[in-house]
Design an enzyme around this catalytic site. Sequence first.
Site, PDB file in Angstrom:
ATOM      1  N   GLN A  73       0.833  -1.196   0.000  1.00 31.77           N
ATOM      2  CA  GLN A  73       0.000   0.000   0.000  1.00 31.77           C
ATOM      3  C   GLN A  73       0.866   1.245   0.000  1.00 31.77           C
ATOM      4  OE1 GLN A  73      -3.525   0.102   0.316  1.00 31.77           O
ATOM      5  NE2 GLN A  73      -3.950  -2.075   0.534  1.00 31.77           N
ATOM      6  N   THR A  75       3.223   4.312   1.422  1.00 33.06           N
ATOM      7  CA  THR A  75       4.215   4.613   2.443  1.00 33.06           C
ATOM      8  C   THR A  75       4.852   5.956   2.130  1.00 33.06           C
ATOM      9  OG1 THR A  75       5.998   3.689   3.790  1.00 33.06           O
ATOM     10  CG2 THR A  75       6.246   3.531   1.391  1.00 33.06           C
ATOM     11  N   HIS A  77       8.560   8.207   1.964  1.00 37.42           N
ATOM     12  CA  HIS A  77      10.022   8.273   1.949  1.00 37.42           C
ATOM     13  C   HIS A  77      10.436   9.719   2.157  1.00 37.42           C
ATOM     14  CE1 HIS A  77      10.133   4.192   0.602  1.00 37.42           C
ATOM     15  NE2 HIS A  77       9.629   4.453  -0.591  1.00 37.42           N
ATOM     16  N   SER A 137       9.795  -0.599   6.685  1.00 33.37           N
ATOM     17  CA  SER A 137       8.768  -1.027   5.732  1.00 33.37           C
ATOM     18  C   SER A 137       9.417  -1.805   4.592  1.00 33.37           C
ATOM     19  CB  SER A 137       8.019   0.192   5.176  1.00 33.37           C
ATOM     20  OG  SER A 137       7.410   0.923   6.223  1.00 33.37           O
ATOM     21  N   GLY A 139       8.592  -3.430   0.569  1.00 35.87           N
ATOM     22  CA  GLY A 139       7.739  -3.589  -0.597  1.00 35.87           C
ATOM     23  C   GLY A 139       8.578  -3.995  -1.790  1.00 35.87           C
ATOM     24  N   GLY A 150      12.324  -2.491  -2.513  1.00 36.25           N
ATOM     25  CA  GLY A 150      13.070  -2.950  -1.350  1.00 36.25           C
ATOM     26  C   GLY A 150      12.526  -2.487  -0.021  1.00 36.25           C
ATOM     27  N   LEU A 151      13.421  -1.956   0.835  1.00 35.06           N
ATOM     28  CA  LEU A 151      13.062  -1.598   2.199  1.00 35.06           C
ATOM     29  C   LEU A 151      13.270  -0.113   2.451  1.00 35.06           C
ATOM     30  CD1 LEU A 151      15.738  -0.977   4.209  1.00 35.06           C
ATOM     31  CD2 LEU A 151      16.089  -3.420   3.856  1.00 35.06           C
ATOM     32  N   ALA A 152      12.574   0.375   3.484  1.00 34.46           N
ATOM     33  CA  ALA A 152      12.740   1.742   3.961  1.00 34.46           C
ATOM     34  C   ALA A 152      12.879   1.683   5.473  1.00 34.46           C
ATOM     35  CB  ALA A 152      11.554   2.607   3.559  1.00 34.46           C
ATOM     36  N   CYS A 168       1.126   1.738   5.068  1.00 34.79           N
ATOM     37  CA  CYS A 168       1.001   0.359   4.577  1.00 34.79           C
ATOM     38  C   CYS A 168      -0.440  -0.138   4.638  1.00 34.79           C
ATOM     39  CB  CYS A 168       1.926  -0.574   5.351  1.00 34.79           C
ATOM     40  SG  CYS A 168       3.654  -0.020   5.335  1.00 34.79           S
TER      41      CYS A 168
END
Length: 217
Positions: A73, A75, A77, A137, A139, A150-152, A168
Amino acid sequence: MENSVIIRELGRHDYVPVWKAMQALTDERDESVMDEIWLVEHDPVFTQGQAGKAEHLLFPGEIPVVQVDRGGQVTYHGPGQQVAYFMIDLRRKNMGPRDLVSAIENAIVDMLAIYGIEATPRADAPGVYTEDEKICSLGLRIRKGKSFHGLALNVNMDLEPFARINPCGYQGMIMTQIKDKGGPQDLERIKPDLIDQLCEKLGYTKRLEQVGLESSD
């Protein structure tokens, strides 16, 4: 080749050019191309995944919203968040999508443990959590056996924009960050630990460090 990876340091970048570069690498690569992990810090942006629903965007305000092709969903950044993107040939590494997710989550859990932060994944919601608050997070997108996105990982950022969304897709989800849990406040401080843990969990024994996007730098 399956044990080698390029660690690409991108610095701070707008979201869309990096996203387009990820797509291009994924579409153009073949079995001779080494896997890559990109480290980047983004300018403020909301990204809405393929499963994203408009009602989870509460009041984005001046922050742009980008519809993207990863799973999950909406997010956020922004500066002070360490983003890592994974361009991995899963077929070559004999990994499935669930294997990749678990490896990334476990890398974050073990990295946070170095700072005395106890964290765990959750079966019902990808990512990593500490004290029921989300600190990282996740995705991903898999295309023809190859991953991107990837990731955050929240390190030392303004968390206010998360209040403008249901992070999310979860109403009331509380976001946290490494700084607020007593860990390091500097992205440069956490990067070596992050890289070490990711390489260990993903089975990379040889790494090559590069700076910038080849297409633009």
